[in-house]
Design an enzyme around this catalytic site. Structure first.
Site, PDB file in Angstrom:
ATOM      1  N   CYS A   1       6.633  -0.007   7.014  1.00 40.82           N
ATOM      2  CA  CYS A   1       6.199   1.145   6.238  1.00 40.82           C
ATOM      3  C   CYS A   1       7.336   1.608   5.343  1.00 40.82           C
ATOM      4  O   CYS A   1       8.481   1.694   5.797  1.00 40.82           O
ATOM      5  CB  CYS A   1       5.787   2.268   7.186  1.00 40.82           C
ATOM      6  N   LEU A   2       7.031   1.890   4.086  1.00 39.17           N
ATOM      7  CA  LEU A   2       8.053   2.344   3.142  1.00 39.17           C
ATOM      8  C   LEU A   2       8.694   3.657   3.602  1.00 39.17           C
ATOM      9  O   LEU A   2       9.828   3.952   3.239  1.00 39.17           O
ATOM     10  CB  LEU A   2       7.432   2.531   1.754  1.00 39.17           C
TER      11      LEU A   2
ATOM     12  N   HIS B   1      -3.746   1.306   7.827  1.00 42.59           N
ATOM     13  CA  HIS B   1      -2.388   1.845   7.803  1.00 42.59           C
ATOM     14  C   HIS B   1      -2.306   3.031   6.824  1.00 42.59           C
ATOM     15  O   HIS B   1      -1.764   4.088   7.157  1.00 42.59           O
ATOM     16  CB  HIS B   1      -1.420   0.731   7.400  1.00 42.59           C
ATOM     17  N   GLU B   2      -2.868   2.860   5.631  1.00 40.39           N
ATOM     18  CA  GLU B   2      -2.747   3.896   4.593  1.00 40.39           C
ATOM     19  C   GLU B   2      -3.590   5.129   4.908  1.00 40.39           C
ATOM     20  O   GLU B   2      -3.146   6.257   4.684  1.00 40.39           O
ATOM     21  CB  GLU B   2      -3.107   3.337   3.213  1.00 40.39           C
TER      22      GLU B   2
ATOM     23  N   HIS C   1      -1.964   7.500   7.278  1.00 40.22           N
ATOM     24  CA  HIS C   1      -1.006   8.426   6.653  1.00 40.22           C
ATOM     25  C   HIS C   1      -1.683   9.738   6.264  1.00 40.22           C
ATOM     26  O   HIS C   1      -1.058  10.801   6.286  1.00 40.22           O
ATOM     27  CB  HIS C   1      -0.414   7.803   5.379  1.00 40.22           C
TER      28      HIS C   1
ATOM     29  N   GLN D   1       3.041  10.055   1.105  1.00 42.54           N
ATOM     30  CA  GLN D   1       4.345   9.376   1.089  1.00 42.54           C
ATOM     31  C   GLN D   1       5.158   9.701  -0.160  1.00 42.54           C
ATOM     32  O   GLN D   1       6.358   9.448  -0.189  1.00 42.54           O
ATOM     33  CB  GLN D   1       4.162   7.854   1.187  1.00 42.54           C
TER      34      GLN D   1
ATOM     35  N   GLY E   1       0.837  -1.190   0.000  1.00 37.39           N
ATOM     36  CA  GLY E   1       0.000   0.000   0.000  1.00 37.39           C
ATOM     37  C   GLY E   1       0.868   1.235   0.000  1.00 37.39           C
ATOM     38  O   GLY E   1       2.045   1.183   0.400  1.00 37.39           O
TER      39      GLY E   1
HETATM   40 ZN    ZN Z   1       3.124   3.402   5.652  1.00 39.99          ZN
END
Ligand code: ZN
Length: 191
Positions: free
Chosen positions: A131-132, A174-175, A178, A89, A84
């Site tokens: 997480c990226l 999670h997304e 953000h 991000q 995701g």
């Molecule tokens: Zn993330």
């Protein structure tokens, strides 16, 4: 002078800024976008800001379509290999996320504009998340077992509600966090 109230209720609308437009238009649909990380001070501050809703006109725009494609290109690239990705991000403070739908045949990536979660189940699940934007670490987080998502369908521009369960519901939680400037590391689960 209009006063701007910053809140995480996800009801403010705004158009793509000049900087956002240049970021989105900096490549074509097959070009990766740079993923912001907490290791960089400027990135870290941006990741903490709340994202704005998009107007229907913007969701129907070629700019939005390019952003949606570039989000999927970026998250699904073998060097990134995420499940995701949220627009902030990649430096775009708008309520847009790409989610891999493990609950659908072939686990396709889908992109959701103006997404928010309207219901969280009382039943919980815990699992390991990474997480990226927080490289080289992971942790256990408690999430709702199922959620109701609300978003604007990019084709019809109508509001769609959908119930998502299990691991895919974790990705959505999670997304969408953000979009409110929240990282999973804020929610690490302690027994
Ligand atoms: Zn993330």
């Amino acid at each position: 002078v209009a006063c701007t109230v910053i809140c995480s209720c996800g009801t403010r609308e705004g158009s793509f800024s000049k900087k956002e437009l240049s970021l989105i238009l900096s490549g074509d649909s097959s070009t990766l976008m740079r993923v912001l990380t907490v290791e960089n001070n400027a990135d870290s501050l941006l990741l903490r800001r709340p994202s704005l809703l998009l107007s229907e006109r913007e969701i129907a725009s070629d700019t939005y379509k390019l952003l949606a494609k570039r989000l999927v290109t970026t998250v699904s690239d073998s060097t990134v290999d995420g499940v995701g990705l949220a627009a902030p991000q990649v430096g775009i403070l708008k309520r847009v996320v790409a989610v891999q739908r493990y609950d659908k045949e072939g686990a396709p990536f889908e992109v959701y504009p103006n997404i928010r979660i309207t219901e969280y189940s009382a039943e919980k699940q815990t699992g390991r998340e990474g997480c990226l934007s927080v490289p080289d670490t992971s942790g256990i987080v408690e999430r709702a077992q199922s959620v109701v998502i609300s978003y604007t369908c990019p084709q019809t521009l109508e509001t769609v509600n959908d119930t998502v369960q299990g691991y895919t519901a974790v990705i959505f939680q999670h997304e969408t966090d953000h979009l409110d400037g929240v990282l999973y590391t804020d929610k690490l689960y302690c027994e």
